[in-house]
Design a protein around this motif. Structure first.
Motif, PDB file in Angstrom:
ATOM      1  N   LEU A  42      -5.222 -18.433  21.695  1.00 15.61           N
ATOM      2  CA  LEU A  42      -4.405 -17.244  21.464  1.00 15.61           C
ATOM      3  C   LEU A  42      -3.413 -17.047  22.612  1.00 15.61           C
ATOM      4  O   LEU A  42      -3.818 -16.830  23.758  1.00 15.61           O
ATOM      5  N   PRO A  43      -2.101 -17.104  22.328  1.00 12.90           N
ATOM      6  CA  PRO A  43      -1.105 -16.981  23.397  1.00 12.90           C
ATOM      7  C   PRO A  43      -0.680 -15.535  23.638  1.00 12.90           C
ATOM      8  O   PRO A  43      -0.748 -14.690  22.754  1.00 12.90           O
ATOM      9  N   VAL A  44      -0.232 -15.268  24.851  1.00 11.17           N
ATOM     10  CA  VAL A  44       0.473 -14.038  25.186  1.00 11.17           C
ATOM     11  C   VAL A  44       1.881 -14.449  25.567  1.00 11.17           C
ATOM     12  O   VAL A  44       2.068 -15.192  26.529  1.00 11.17           O
ATOM     13  N   THR A  45       2.868 -14.007  24.793  1.00 10.30           N
ATOM     14  CA  THR A  45       4.250 -14.400  25.061  1.00 10.30           C
ATOM     15  C   THR A  45       4.970 -13.334  25.878  1.00 10.30           C
ATOM     16  O   THR A  45       4.571 -12.166  25.894  1.00 10.30           O
ATOM     17  N   TYR A  71     -13.240 -17.872  31.010  1.00 11.04           N
ATOM     18  CA  TYR A  71     -12.273 -18.580  30.178  1.00 11.04           C
ATOM     19  C   TYR A  71     -11.092 -19.124  30.986  1.00 11.04           C
ATOM     20  O   TYR A  71     -10.131 -19.640  30.417  1.00 11.04           O
ATOM     21  N   ALA A  72     -11.199 -19.006  32.323  1.00  7.14           N
ATOM     22  CA  ALA A  72     -10.203 -19.598  33.239  1.00  7.14           C
ATOM     23  C   ALA A  72      -8.772 -19.228  32.848  1.00  7.14           C
ATOM     24  O   ALA A  72      -7.888 -20.078  32.729  1.00  7.14           O
ATOM     25  N   VAL A  73      -8.535 -17.936  32.673  1.00  7.19           N
ATOM     26  CA  VAL A  73      -7.200 -17.479  32.278  1.00  7.19           C
ATOM     27  C   VAL A  73      -6.302 -17.406  33.512  1.00  7.19           C
ATOM     28  O   VAL A  73      -6.703 -16.917  34.565  1.00  7.19           O
ATOM     29  N   ARG A  74      -5.087 -17.892  33.358  1.00 14.02           N
ATOM     30  CA  ARG A  74      -4.089 -17.825  34.408  1.00 14.02           C
ATOM     31  C   ARG A  74      -2.837 -17.152  33.861  1.00 14.02           C
ATOM     32  O   ARG A  74      -2.445 -17.398  32.719  1.00 14.02           O
ATOM     33  N   LEU A  75      -2.226 -16.327  34.682  1.00 15.15           N
ATOM     34  CA  LEU A  75      -0.994 -15.642  34.300  1.00 15.15           C
ATOM     35  C   LEU A  75       0.172 -16.311  35.016  1.00 15.15           C
ATOM     36  O   LEU A  75       0.086 -16.603  36.216  1.00 15.15           O
ATOM     37  N   ASP A  76       1.250 -16.563  34.280  1.00 12.38           N
ATOM     38  CA  ASP A  76       2.428 -17.223  34.854  1.00 12.38           C
ATOM     39  C   ASP A  76       3.218 -16.193  35.661  1.00 12.38           C
ATOM     40  O   ASP A  76       4.290 -15.732  35.255  1.00 12.38           O
ATOM     41  N   GLU A  77       2.689 -15.835  36.834  1.00 13.27           N
ATOM     42  CA  GLU A  77       3.313 -14.807  37.657  1.00 13.27           C
ATOM     43  C   GLU A  77       4.685 -15.228  38.190  1.00 13.27           C
ATOM     44  O   GLU A  77       5.601 -14.399  38.259  1.00 13.27           O
ATOM     45  N   VAL A 117      -4.108  -9.713  27.879  1.00 10.96           N
ATOM     46  CA  VAL A 117      -5.075 -10.801  28.091  1.00 10.96           C
ATOM     47  C   VAL A 117      -6.501 -10.270  27.939  1.00 10.96           C
ATOM     48  O   VAL A 117      -7.345 -10.890  27.281  1.00 10.96           O
ATOM     49  N   ASP A 118      -6.756  -9.118  28.542  1.00  7.48           N
ATOM     50  CA  ASP A 118      -8.107  -8.553  28.479  1.00  7.48           C
ATOM     51  C   ASP A 118      -8.516  -8.230  27.049  1.00  7.48           C
ATOM     52  O   ASP A 118      -9.675  -8.415  26.651  1.00  7.48           O
ATOM     53  N   GLU A 119      -7.563  -7.713  26.246  1.00  9.88           N
ATOM     54  CA  GLU A 119      -7.861  -7.456  24.835  1.00  9.88           C
ATOM     55  C   GLU A 119      -8.261  -8.752  24.128  1.00  9.88           C
ATOM     56  O   GLU A 119      -9.243  -8.789  23.366  1.00  9.88           O
ATOM     57  N   LEU A 120      -7.497  -9.812  24.372  1.00  7.38           N
ATOM     58  CA  LEU A 120      -7.793 -11.091  23.718  1.00  7.38           C
ATOM     59  C   LEU A 120      -9.102 -11.692  24.221  1.00  7.38           C
ATOM     60  O   LEU A 120      -9.837 -12.319  23.453  1.00  7.38           O
ATOM     61  N   LEU A 121      -9.402 -11.494  25.504  1.00  4.28           N
ATOM     62  CA  LEU A 121     -10.664 -12.012  26.054  1.00  4.28           C
ATOM     63  C   LEU A 121     -11.859 -11.386  25.329  1.00  4.28           C
ATOM     64  O   LEU A 121     -12.811 -12.087  24.963  1.00  4.28           O
ATOM     65  N   LEU A 122     -11.813 -10.080  25.139  1.00  4.55           N
ATOM     66  CA  LEU A 122     -12.900  -9.402  24.434  1.00  4.55           C
ATOM     67  C   LEU A 122     -13.007  -9.902  22.999  1.00  4.55           C
ATOM     68  O   LEU A 122     -14.115 -10.103  22.482  1.00  4.55           O
ATOM     69  N   GLU A 123     -11.857 -10.109  22.363  1.00  2.00           N
ATOM     70  CA  GLU A 123     -11.873 -10.578  20.977  1.00  2.00           C
ATOM     71  C   GLU A 123     -12.450 -11.992  20.890  1.00  2.00           C
ATOM     72  O   GLU A 123     -13.299 -12.279  20.027  1.00  2.00           O
ATOM     73  N   ALA A 175       0.474 -16.529  29.259  1.00  2.25           N
ATOM     74  CA  ALA A 175      -0.985 -16.656  29.415  1.00  2.25           C
ATOM     75  C   ALA A 175      -1.556 -17.117  28.087  1.00  2.25           C
ATOM     76  O   ALA A 175      -0.934 -16.927  27.028  1.00  2.25           O
ATOM     77  N   LYS A 176      -2.746 -17.700  28.144  1.00  2.01           N
ATOM     78  CA  LYS A 176      -3.398 -18.153  26.914  1.00  2.01           C
ATOM     79  C   LYS A 176      -4.898 -17.941  27.048  1.00  2.01           C
ATOM     80  O   LYS A 176      -5.497 -18.269  28.073  1.00  2.01           O
ATOM     81  N   VAL A 177      -5.473 -17.367  26.000  1.00  5.01           N
ATOM     82  CA  VAL A 177      -6.924 -17.169  25.938  1.00  5.01           C
ATOM     83  C   VAL A 177      -7.429 -18.071  24.817  1.00  5.01           C
ATOM     84  O   VAL A 177      -7.245 -17.757  23.643  1.00  5.01           O
TER      85      VAL A 177
END
Length: 535
Positions: free
Chosen positions: A280-283, A247-253, A317-323, A275-277
């Motif tokens: 679904l966003p991660v704020t 899903y090519a997830v990137r984290l804004d490190e 992110v991993d939780e959202l990836l599984l979902e 990050a976004k899956v």
């Protein structure tokens, strides 16, 4: 009898019996629902009363019916709760599906795990840099060189400081390379070289214990559960690693690095998507809340720093990836998933309906809040306290000796540090802190003599010895500090909130009462009594 009729009779005879304990119009409350609620209440540490639970379930059925009639299931909070449950249950099914693709833990693996924790060996070891050095060392030891003297040059600092002794370790704690020497080699005889991650070792086995085969059967299922849990975690981690790439997830490190150790984001920072899956966003706000929930919210150290924030962001992110992967696989269409989602939606509708009923309560005026405060002023007092310390020893004679030493001028704090068997307070010179009147009263109920001594001891004087279940105590307390009345201004907000909550509850109870009065309601008292008795 025809075939179809015979099948119907057979189905009826084999269907599980459902006991109805209450009817609310066309809704039913079953004994299984009551038992499930009793189990959850008990597991949470509450007191489970079958009669009260039946009443709760009846009230919930009424609120649910009204909530659905008002279309509260379409409200954003209800929809969000149901969607979150749909995704999470589907994700659980996905992980279970992936786990089933792997072979289950076999008998050989179970035995290996049994011996990893059950086998142990006491070792001496000297670690050197090369195999040539190890061979020369082995030759010297075989000719009579002192092991402890040679161990001073060991590359393993623990062995160097302890004459080569590594202590006793389980098979699982040892490097695999040591297993053969530890469990097959001769006792008290130097062996080597053994190639380790740090270098090359010469080893002496002082003692060993191998778990008896007779004990394996008793622990098989426990070991299997542990192994399957471990395997499940490994499968999950391997799977989410693949999903991150898929899903090519990137984290804004860079942004997370820029926040430092702060846990006080501005509204703009809190809303920032790190990050976004898919959709679904991660704020950043979610990440901060997780840091606070996990580590208590203290700012300024490693536990509020960027590395921890990144770890928790990836966890979300991993939780959202599984979902997301589970939804893409259509696993949310399974009947059991739908059933769990419906249950969560219903619970959310009930909460929304109850909250709606509470808001019908008239807000209290300032005069009413002030009147309530005056009637309950004692509840808002800062309680009376007394700063106390103690030391506790095992015998009355020892306590008397220490009391005499304190009377002759020895510092109570030093006596507590040296002799108290209560190590937690002993380290602090016996300090118990400020004990409130309520704490002293509660202590008096379980340890009457000790509680009375703490309350009555002359300020600054050592009192005792006095016995408790822990031993014999000497205590020293400061002067009691009386309760301090609170000003209305200081507690106005808290009093208002209490009064609002109280009125809201009263309004909800009245609302449910009206619903009950207008419903066709019946309760099977015999069935409820049977549940209450555990049948």
């Amino acid at each position: 009898m025809t075939l179809s009729l015979a099948l119907l009779v057979l189905a009826a005879s084999t269907a599980p019996t459902v006991t109805i304990v209450a009817k609310v119009d066309d809704a039913l409350v079953t004994a299984e629902e009551v038992k499930a609620r009793v189990a959850r209440t008990t597991a949470a540490g509450g007191t489970a009363d079958a009669q009260a639970i039946v009443e709760d379930l009846v009230n919930e059925a009424l609120l649910a019916r009204e909530g659905y009639a008002l279309s509260l299931e379409k409200g954003p909070r209800v929809v969000e709760a149901a969607e979150a449950k749909r995704r999470s249950v589907a994700a659980e099914r996905l992980v279970a599906t992936e786990l089933k693709k792997l072979s289950t833990v076999d008998e050989k693996q179970l035995r290996a795990l049994y011996h990893e924790t059950g086998d142990s060996a006491e070792l001496l070891a000297i670690v050197v840099a090369t195999p040539e050095e190890a061979k020369a060392l082995l030759a010297r030891l075989q000719k009579g060189a002192d092991f402890a003297t040679e161990a001073k040059a060991s590359l393993d600092p623990r062995a160097a400081a302890n004459g080569g002794a590594l202590g006793t370790a389980s098979r699982g704690q040892l490097e695999p390379a040591l297993h053969e020497a530890a469990f097959l080699g001769e006792l008290d005889k130097p062996q080597g070289p053994v190639k380790l991650s740090l270098g090359f070792a010469v080893v002496v086995v002082k003692a060993r214990a191998v778990a008896p085969e007779a004990g394996f059967d008793a622990k098989r299922e426990q070991i299997r559960r542990f192994a399957e849990e471990q395997l499940g975690r490994q499968v999950r981690q391997h799977f989410v690693t693949q999903l991150r790439a898929k899903y090519a997830v990137r984290l804004d490190e860079p942004f997370l690095d820029s926040t430092g150790t702060s846990l006080s984001p501005s509204p703009e920072q809190a809303a920032r998507v790190v990050a976004k899956v898919k959709a679904l966003p991660v704020t950043y706000g979610e990440v901060v809340r997780q840091v606070v929930a996990t580590f208590g919210g203290r700012q300024g150290g490693h536990l509020s720093g960027p590395s921890v924030k990144k770890e928790l962001a990836w966890s979300r992110v991993d939780e959202l990836l599984l979902e997301v992967a589970a939804l893409d696989a259509g696993l949310d269409a399974a009947p059991e998933v739908k059933a769990q989602v419906r249950a969560v939606e219903r619970e959310a509708v009930i909460r929304a309906m109850a909250e709606r009923a509470r808001t019908e309560a008239a807000p209290p005026t300032r005069a009413e809040v002030e009147a309530y405060f005056k009637a309950h002023a004692k509840e808002y007092q800062t309680p009376g306290t007394r700063a106390c310390g103690h030391l506790v020893v095992k015998t009355q004679e020892h306590a008397q000796q220490l009391a005499l030493r304190a009377q002759k001028g020895e510092a109570f704090e030093e006596l507590a540090r040296e002799y108290s068997i209560d190590t937690a307070t002993g380290k602090k010179g016996g300090e118990l802190g400020d004990l409130s009147d309520a704490q002293l009263e509660n202590l008096s109920k379980s340890e009457a003599a000790l509680g009375a001594t703490l309350k009555q001891a002359a300020p600054g004087k050592v009192a005792g010895p006095v016995a408790s279940r822990s031993g014999w105590h000497l205590v020293r307390c400061g002067a009691p500090k009386p309760p301090v009345d609170a000003s209305f201004a200081a507690v106005e907000k808290a009093v208002t909130e209490r009064l609002v909550a109280q009125r809201g509850l009263e309004t909800l109870v009245a609302h449910v009462g009206k619903l009950r009065a207008n419903a066709k309601l019946s309760v099977d008292a015999v069935a409820v009594a049977a549940l209450a008795s555990g049948n």
